[in-house]
Write an enzyme that holds these catalytic residues in place. Structure first.
Site, PDB file in Angstrom:
ATOM      1  N   GLU A  36       0.828  -1.204   0.000  1.00 32.76           N
ATOM      2  CA  GLU A  36       0.000   0.000   0.000  1.00 32.76           C
ATOM      3  C   GLU A  36       0.870   1.266   0.000  1.00 32.76           C
ATOM      4  O   GLU A  36       0.555   2.245  -0.655  1.00 32.76           O
ATOM      5  CB  GLU A  36      -0.923   0.010   1.228  1.00 32.76           C
ATOM      6  CG  GLU A  36      -2.121  -0.883   1.067  1.00 32.76           C
ATOM      7  CD  GLU A  36      -3.021  -0.447  -0.089  1.00 32.76           C
ATOM      8  OE1 GLU A  36      -3.349   0.747  -0.196  1.00 32.76           O
ATOM      9  OE2 GLU A  36      -3.391  -1.306  -0.905  1.00 32.76           O
ATOM     10  N   CYS A 191     -13.733   1.964 -14.088  1.00 32.12           N
ATOM     11  CA  CYS A 191     -14.113   3.366 -13.883  1.00 32.12           C
ATOM     12  C   CYS A 191     -12.851   4.227 -13.934  1.00 32.12           C
ATOM     13  O   CYS A 191     -12.483   4.883 -12.971  1.00 32.12           O
ATOM     14  CB  CYS A 191     -14.821   3.514 -12.539  1.00 32.12           C
ATOM     15  SG  CYS A 191     -15.629   5.104 -12.363  1.00 32.12           S
ATOM     16  N   CYS A 198     -18.401   2.173 -18.809  1.00 31.46           N
ATOM     17  CA  CYS A 198     -19.659   2.039 -18.043  1.00 31.46           C
ATOM     18  C   CYS A 198     -20.475   0.829 -18.492  1.00 31.46           C
ATOM     19  O   CYS A 198     -21.173   0.221 -17.682  1.00 31.46           O
ATOM     20  CB  CYS A 198     -20.486   3.311 -18.175  1.00 31.46           C
ATOM     21  SG  CYS A 198     -19.621   4.748 -17.527  1.00 31.46           S
ATOM     22  N   CYS A 201     -19.656  -2.088 -16.358  1.00 32.32           N
ATOM     23  CA  CYS A 201     -19.559  -1.816 -14.921  1.00 32.32           C
ATOM     24  C   CYS A 201     -20.760  -2.396 -14.171  1.00 32.32           C
ATOM     25  O   CYS A 201     -21.904  -2.186 -14.565  1.00 32.32           O
ATOM     26  CB  CYS A 201     -19.490  -0.301 -14.711  1.00 32.32           C
ATOM     27  SG  CYS A 201     -19.475   0.155 -12.967  1.00 32.32           S
ATOM     28  N   CYS A 207     -25.849   4.415 -11.351  1.00 30.45           N
ATOM     29  CA  CYS A 207     -24.724   5.359 -11.240  1.00 30.45           C
ATOM     30  C   CYS A 207     -25.178   6.738 -11.730  1.00 30.45           C
ATOM     31  O   CYS A 207     -25.573   6.901 -12.884  1.00 30.45           O
ATOM     32  CB  CYS A 207     -23.546   4.866 -12.077  1.00 30.45           C
ATOM     33  SG  CYS A 207     -22.221   6.079 -12.166  1.00 30.45           S
TER      34      CYS A 207
HETATM   35  S1  SF4 Z   1     -21.158   3.277 -14.375  1.00 31.92           S
HETATM   36 FE1  SF4 Z   1     -20.469   4.823 -12.921  1.00 31.92          FE
HETATM   37  S2  SF4 Z   1     -19.149   3.717 -11.508  1.00 31.92           S
HETATM   38 FE2  SF4 Z   1     -19.406   2.435 -13.330  1.00 31.92          FE
HETATM   39  S3  SF4 Z   1     -17.703   2.941 -14.703  1.00 31.92           S
HETATM   40 FE3  SF4 Z   1     -19.380   4.268 -15.276  1.00 31.92          FE
HETATM   41  S4  SF4 Z   1     -19.066   6.107 -14.068  1.00 31.92           S
HETATM   42 FE4  SF4 Z   1     -17.842   4.525 -13.124  1.00 31.92          FE
END
Ligand code: SF4
Length: 339
Positions: A36, A191, A198, A201, A207
């Site tokens: 980290e 992201c 997206c 995702c 989102c």
């Molecule tokens: S949906 Fe929202 S959280 Fe997912 S990649 Fe796109 S901006 Fe990021």
């Protein structure tokens, strides 16, 4: 009820998360801590080799605590932000003196150690001990700010407070290590800062940034400030064997304790007698967090083997066998040697 934020992230992690990073095999508090610290301001791909070398040399808190700080910094050379290496070493000594060489499993105990902030402490508790604790590194900030539609630069304390509250709120009821890793992985691989994917995702259904087409606006960037510039003259002095004169920097400040080229207060007075007038080399521009540093080398050949006044703090080094020197200094030496 639709699956929670954490459940979706964990399901995504099972298929797409990173599970073979060297600090995950095995995932101990000590290895999580070192990784980290290395990962602050540095990419995973760069850290992998440094981490592996570091663990070979310092496999335990005890071996790190009993090392010379010079040995620690020489393994850090090239990673930048050397205060991280010095703090790691100091913290290992505190652990041996006060905690029998073990990392504490609680946030307050970890945050009391040099170089460990709130997010790093959260990473050690969650990933090293598999206990509930939020993390908020750059990747996680980006995901949360977008998903919840948080405006404002995350460096502002009011915005940071909102993000910490969200990070805390969304913790799962188990699998804490995987959840922290999943949060970081989603930010690093899906992201992303530019052009987030997206469509791939697991959080896209609710989102805010995605649904309102604001992914390019969130999180808000740091307000522009006038960047400071600093200029330093450096002596690139070599002797007839092709060795370079290096000077150890003071223990605190930029590159503290590392070997570097002697810095010139006055470009007309070299630290040793020269056999030729010095010639200016190309300026190297080095970006640090708080300012831009222009390194202006003066290259010259010194006369014979001269006694060096400052004993321990100045020495000749063969360019193929340099001690722990910062990457820009290594580059200046390499450029000076180039035909
Ligand atoms: S949906 Fe929202 S959280 Fe997912 S990649 Fe796109 S901006 Fe990021």
């Amino acid at each position: 009820m639709p699956p929670s934020y954490a459940d979706r992230l964990l399901t995504w992690f099972d298929d797409h998360g990173r599970k073979h990073l060297p600090w995950q095999q095995p995932r101990t508090p000590y290895r999580v801590w070192v990784s980290e610290i290395m990962l602050q301001q540095t990419q995973v791909t760069v850290v992998v080799d440094y981490f592996t070398r570091f663990m070979t040399r310092f496999p335990s808190v005890e071996s790190l605590a009993s090392a010379q700080v010079d040995d620690v910094l020489s393994l850090w050379a090239g990673l930048g932000y050397y205060a991280r290496g010095r703090n790691l070493h100091k913290a290992a000594q505190v652990l041996c003196e006060q905690h029998a060489g073990k990392l504490p499993a609680d946030l307050a105990g970890l945050e009391a150690l040099p170089g460990i902030g709130r997010s790093t402490a959260g990473a050690i508790v969650s990933m090293g001990f598999d206990q509930p604790a939020p993390i908020l590194d750059g990747n996680v900030k980006r995901v949360l700010a977008r998903h919840a539609g948080i405006d404002g630069w995350p460096g502002r304390s009011a915005v940071a407070r909102q993000l910490w509250a969200l990070a805390e709120d969304r913790l799962p009821s188990g699998r804490f290590a995987d959840y922290s890793q999943a949060s970081m992985d989603l930010g690093a691989t899906v992201c992303t800062r530019h052009a987030p994917a997206c469509h791939a995702c697991p959080l896209n259904a609710d989102c805010v940034a995605h649904r309102s087409h604001r992914t390019h606006e969130l999180p808000a960037p740091k307000p522009k400030a006038n960047r400071k510039r600093r200029r330093s003259q450096l002596w690139l002095i070599r002797n007839e064997q092709g060795h370079y004169l290096l000077e150890r920097r003071p223990p605190v400040g930029i590159w503290g304790g590392l070997w570097s080229l002697p810095e010139a207060d006055d470009a007309t007075t070299p630290p040793l007698a020269l056999v030729e007038p010095p010639r200016p080399g190309p300026v190297l521009v080095h970006e640090l967090t708080h300012f831009t540093w222009e390194l202006c080398p003066m290259s010259a050949l010194a006369r014979g083997a001269q006694a060096i006044a400052d004993g321990d703090n100045m020495s000749w080094y063969a360019p193929d066998n340099l001690p722990g020197v910062p990457a820009p200094i290594r580059r200046l030496i390499e450029e000076d040697r180039a035909p």
